[in-house]
Design an enzyme around this catalytic site. Structure first.
Site, mmCIF file in Angstrom:
data_model
loop_
_atom_site.group_PDB
_atom_site.id
_atom_site.type_symbol
_atom_site.label_atom_id
_atom_site.label_comp_id
_atom_site.label_asym_id
_atom_site.label_seq_id
_atom_site.Cartn_x
_atom_site.Cartn_y
_atom_site.Cartn_z
ATOM 1 N N HIS A 164 0.814 -1.220 0.000
ATOM 2 C CA HIS A 164 0.000 0.000 0.000
ATOM 3 C C HIS A 164 0.846 1.269 0.000
ATOM 4 O O HIS A 164 0.320 2.356 -0.247
ATOM 5 C CB HIS A 164 -0.974 -0.011 1.185
ATOM 6 C CG HIS A 164 -0.347 0.249 2.523
ATOM 7 N ND1 HIS A 164 -0.061 -0.754 3.421
ATOM 8 C CD2 HIS A 164 0.031 1.396 3.120
ATOM 9 C CE1 HIS A 164 0.457 -0.234 4.509
ATOM 10 N NE2 HIS A 164 0.538 1.072 4.362
ATOM 11 N N ASP A 229 -11.016 -7.524 2.321
ATOM 12 C CA ASP A 229 -11.215 -8.875 1.831
ATOM 13 C C ASP A 229 -9.873 -9.600 1.836
ATOM 14 O O ASP A 229 -9.228 -9.739 2.868
ATOM 15 C CB ASP A 229 -11.837 -8.802 0.427
ATOM 16 C CG ASP A 229 -12.261 -10.156 -0.095
ATOM 17 O OD1 ASP A 229 -12.482 -10.252 -1.303
ATOM 18 O OD2 ASP A 229 -12.348 -11.109 0.694
ATOM 19 N N SER A 305 4.409 1.773 8.506
ATOM 20 C CA SER A 305 3.956 0.770 7.536
ATOM 21 C C SER A 305 5.104 0.320 6.646
ATOM 22 O O SER A 305 5.886 1.147 6.177
ATOM 23 C CB SER A 305 2.845 1.349 6.659
ATOM 24 O OG SER A 305 1.696 1.625 7.406
#
Length: 372
Positions: A164, A229, A305
């Protein structure tokens, strides 16, 4: 049914050989790692680079949600592990892969007030100061991405990070084409550049020295999925630098079950954006796990992250202690636990399949990726 049985074999390829309970040292298991090989490569249109970089990923699907999800089919797994490669000139390719097992003979709630909270009670993070620490292993393996995330050195020219930080699941982020990786270096007084300097020119502060990225690999499981998901399971990416970084790096390894981790703990260091310019180290206990994710409450903030999650265990074959990266810090999840919202920070586990893929990206030869 053949595809399902093959998938079960793949998921069981991580059959590990653990030390007996009487063995006092936490020991790296031995794994049978599958083989992932490119089958075909297709040129894609150049991306637009129009997505905003996200420094964290949030999902309400927690451990129970993931554990209750049906197993993907063999074809779905191949699809998830296929990948896109972005080059520095803006060109883009998609590579389909094949997955093989070789025998040994063949060798919660969406409230806005929750979006920033990743600190649990007392803030247990440690800022790392001083070049004697920052420039030494393992802290020296942590690097900063120009998109704002953290990465970890895993080879002479490769950096592991979160997908991401490069791609929002639909499009590549702004700055991905001219992506750079920053290395903390001593900032010398008086403009001195040489190694032989006087006391007045000794390093006082640290600064980033940047290296451009040559190409980036992102699995299709992230691009085709989403954080709610399957996507969070594949939130990892590998960057290849234009030149070697000349630092000691940390090897990747297959993530052992949480119960086999030393003290049940994990460690990682990152550039949390609430402490600009500081490398922040933390460790904490793993609270839960699925096949693809580790759930923990390590204090963290956006910017961490992409940090490599590592542990230190005994390497029986080499008769020495060794740190390995077993996961990538991804982001934050609010989870409905029996009607009560609870929050976790989440790391993507390096499974045998992911190990085989990342190792092949680094080495280019599956024969070098048989032991995780």
């Amino acid at each position: 049914m053949a595809g399902l049985s093959t998938l079960i074999l793949l998921l069981c390829a991580a059959k590990d050989v653990m030390p007996s309970s009487s063995h006092w040292k936490p020991t790296w298991p031995s794994y049978r790692v599958p083989v992932i090989l490119p089958q075909s490569t297709l040129n894609l249109d150049k991306p637009q680079f129009d997505a905003e970089a996200r420094l964290e990923v949030m999902s309400p699907c927690g451990p129970a949600c993931h554990k209750s999800s049906p197993l993907p089919t063999y074809e779905e797994v191949k699809n998830y592990l296929s990948y896109e490669t972005l080059y520095a000139n803006g060109s883009l390719t998609e590579t389909e892969v094949g997955i093989y097992i070789l025998s040994n003979s063949g060798d919660g709630s969406q409230g806005k007030s929750r979006t920033k909270r990743q600190i649990y009670g007392y803030d247990s993070r440690f800022s790392i100061f001083g070049k004697d620490f920052l420039l030494n292993y393992p802290f020296s393996t942590s690097v900063k991405l120009s998109t704002g995330c953290t990465g970890t050195l895993v080879a002479e020219k490769h950096v592991l990070t979160a997908a991401h930080c490069i791609h929002d699941g639909k499009s590549y982020v702004k700055g991905a084409q001219k992506l750079r990786v920053g290395f903390l270096k001593p900032k010398l007084k008086d403009g001195s550049k040489g190694a032989n300097v006087t006391n007045s020119a000794m390093p006082e502060k640290m600064k980033f020295q940047w290296i451009r990225v040559k190409r980036t690999h992102v699995p299709k499981g992230w691009i085709k999925g989403n954080a709610n998901d399957i996507g969070m399971d594949y939130d990892y990416a590998l960057l290849e630098l234009k030149k070697p970084h000349k630092r000691k790096f940390m090897k990747i390894g297959v993530s052992p079950p949480a119960r086999h981790l030393p003290g049940g703990r994990i460690h990682f260091s990152g550039y949390d954006n609430d402490r600009p310019g500081n490398l922040v180290y933390r460790f904490c206990d793993v609270k839960d796990e699925t096949y693809d994710l580790l759930y923990q409450q390590c204090d963290a903030q956006p910017g961490a992250s992409g940090s490599g999650v590592y542990v230190r265990m005994w390497k029986r074959q080499n008769h020495k202690w060794e740190r390995k990266i077993i996961g990538i810090f991804s982001g934050h999840q609010w989870v409905d636990m029996n009607g009560t919202p609870q929050d976790f920070n989440v790391a993507v586990r390096i499974t045998p399949l992911k190990y085989a893929q990342i190792c092949y990206w680094i080495k280019g030869n599956y024969l070098d990726c048989r032991e995780g």
